[in-house]
Structures are given as C-alpha cells and as structure tokens.
Scaffold this active site. Structure first.
Site, PDB file in Angstrom:
ATOM      1  N   HIS A 266       0.834  -1.210   0.000  1.00 16.00           N
ATOM      2  CA  HIS A 266       0.000   0.000   0.000  1.00 16.00           C
ATOM      3  C   HIS A 266       0.865   1.255   0.000  1.00 16.00           C
ATOM      4  O   HIS A 266       0.611   2.193  -0.763  1.00 16.00           O
ATOM      5  CB  HIS A 266      -0.904  -0.002   1.230  1.00 16.00           C
ATOM      6  CG  HIS A 266      -1.680   1.270   1.421  1.00 16.00           C
ATOM      7  ND1 HIS A 266      -2.914   1.478   0.846  1.00 16.00           N
ATOM      8  CD2 HIS A 266      -1.392   2.402   2.117  1.00 16.00           C
ATOM      9  CE1 HIS A 266      -3.352   2.675   1.170  1.00 16.00           C
ATOM     10  NE2 HIS A 266      -2.445   3.264   1.945  1.00 16.00           N
ATOM     11  N   GLU A 267       1.896   1.276   0.844  1.00 14.60           N
ATOM     12  CA  GLU A 267       2.777   2.450   0.897  1.00 14.60           C
ATOM     13  C   GLU A 267       3.537   2.613  -0.420  1.00 14.60           C
ATOM     14  O   GLU A 267       3.756   3.731  -0.888  1.00 14.60           O
ATOM     15  CB  GLU A 267       3.745   2.341   2.073  1.00 14.60           C
ATOM     16  CG  GLU A 267       3.083   2.291   3.435  1.00 14.60           C
ATOM     17  CD  GLU A 267       2.124   3.443   3.669  1.00 14.60           C
ATOM     18  OE1 GLU A 267       2.344   4.546   3.113  1.00 14.60           O
ATOM     19  OE2 GLU A 267       1.128   3.251   4.392  1.00 14.60           O
TER      20      GLU A 267
ATOM     21  N   HIS B 111       1.519   4.479  -2.884  1.00 11.77           N
ATOM     22  CA  HIS B 111       1.600   5.940  -2.812  1.00 11.77           C
ATOM     23  C   HIS B 111       2.789   6.459  -3.615  1.00 11.77           C
ATOM     24  O   HIS B 111       2.704   7.496  -4.286  1.00 11.77           O
ATOM     25  CB  HIS B 111       1.725   6.389  -1.359  1.00 11.77           C
ATOM     26  CG  HIS B 111       0.446   6.325  -0.587  1.00 11.77           C
ATOM     27  ND1 HIS B 111      -0.729   6.881  -1.043  1.00 11.77           N
ATOM     28  CD2 HIS B 111       0.161   5.758   0.616  1.00 11.77           C
ATOM     29  CE1 HIS B 111      -1.687   6.663  -0.147  1.00 11.77           C
ATOM     30  NE2 HIS B 111      -1.171   5.982   0.862  1.00 11.77           N
TER      31      HIS B 111
END
Length: 223
Positions: free
Chosen positions: A97-98, A101
C-alpha cells in the site's frame, strides 16, 4: 447545545472507534499468518515499485507499529518494525500500500498532487478554523465566525480528497500482489482485509470532519 453537538458527532465517533478496532484486530490476526513465499514487507514494496517501473525510491525501517508511510519530499518509503522485515501477510499488504503511494507520485496521480498542494492551507484550517469561529461567536463578530468555518472547510476538503488517494493506493497494491503473485489467493484475501480495515479509518475521519462542519454551519444559521 450539548445534546445537539452529541447528535452530530456520535455516529462518526462510533465509526472511528470501530475502525480503529478493526485495524488493530485485522493487523494482529494477519501478522501471525506468514506468506508462503517468505517475502518481507520490504521485498513487497520493492516488487510493487518494480512492477510499475518506478525507480529511485528508497525503503527504510522506522520504529513503532503502524507508523508506515511514504515521504514524497525525501522519496522514501518508511516501514515500521512490524512490517519492514516481517514475512506476514499483513506486512506485505501494508508495504504494498505504501509503495502504491510512491507509484501515485511517480505517475502524477491527480488527487494526491492536489492533496499535497493544499496541505499548508488545510493544516491552518484544522488548527485555527473552529477556535476562530468560537471566538467570533463569543465576541459577536460574524465575519470572524464565517472565516473560521471557511478555514475549517479546507480541513474537511483534505479529508474528502484523502479517500480516493488511499483507496487508489490499496487498489494498486492489490493489483501488484495479484500480477506478481506475491501472495496466493487466500493470503491476498487476508491482505485485502487489512487494507480495507485501514481504509475505514479514513472514512471515519472524513465523516467526523463533515459532521463537525455541518454542526457549526447549523449553529450559525440558527443564530
């Protein structure tokens, strides 16, 4: 007045508490489930970047739990102690998920660029909006009340824009997990549950912010 405020804020507060519980429960549960490939959180972040053709992003370990984040200024993905070197399903999901980004910034994803641009104004609105509105009401200066509400509306806008940013990062993460076969189907389902629980915290924060804004708008209209 007190009961009116409680009526506005209680739904968001209940959802926020539930969301926090779900995040901790899901992360704890799937932190005890190791992925079959033995991939660490750091490995997963690298895989997501590689699949999307993103280079030059550093991956570092930071202390704490659930302190994971991507720093666009330094172009660094910082993963917590419970994610960086962990081979759990939860760690892979959070790290991916990071990395999502980082991919958003690399591809100039509109909402995240907009969110970054308005952060200074939103921080100002978050700190000063409600205090200014209250002071304005006490001293009887309507313009100060409206200024405070307008500033707080910027903070609400930040919460609204955050939703597509977070959901998109999770979508990118799950696509990379599936396309690169980082996790099998059962493990991927667990990672999705962790990310879905995390997304609920942003939904709860947005609802709380919107309800706070509506409360003060209602008070202004009545007076």
């Amino acid at each position: 007045m007190y009961y009116s405020y409680l009526a506005f804020m209680l739904p968001g507060l209940i959802l926020s508490l539930y969301a926090q519980y779900k995040v901790k429960h899901s992360f704890s549960k799937y932190s005890n489930v190791l992925n079959s490939r033995g991939l660490t959180g750091a490995d997963a972040a690298r895989a997501v970047l590689q699949q999307n053709g993103v280079t030059g992003v550093k991956i570092e370990q930071v202390s704490g739990s659930l302190t994971d984040h991507y720093d666009p200024k330094s172009n660094v993905i910082r993963l917590s102690d419970s994610v960086y070197g962990s081979t759990s399903v939860a760690a892979v999901g959070v790290a991916a998920h990071e990395a999502g980004h980082a991919v958003q910034y690399a591809y100039s994803y509109g909402p995240i660029k907009l969110r970054a641009a308005i952060i200074p104004a939103c921080n100002l609105g978050s700190r000063l909006g409600i205090p200014l509105a209250i002071i304005g009401a006490i001293v009887g200066i309507a313009g100060l009340v409206y200024l405070g509400i307008a500033l707080f509306a910027l903070a609400v806008l930040f919460q609204v824009i955050t939703l597509p940013v977070e959901f998109n990062a999770s979508r990118r993460a799950m696509e990379a997990i599936r396309n690169s076969a980082l996790l099998n189907d059962e493990e991927a389902s667990g990672a999705r549950k962790v990310l879905t629980a995390a997304a609920m915290t942003y939904v709860a924060a947005m609802i709380q912010a919107v309800m706070t804004l509506l409360y003060y708008l209602t008070r202004v209209r009545r007076n």
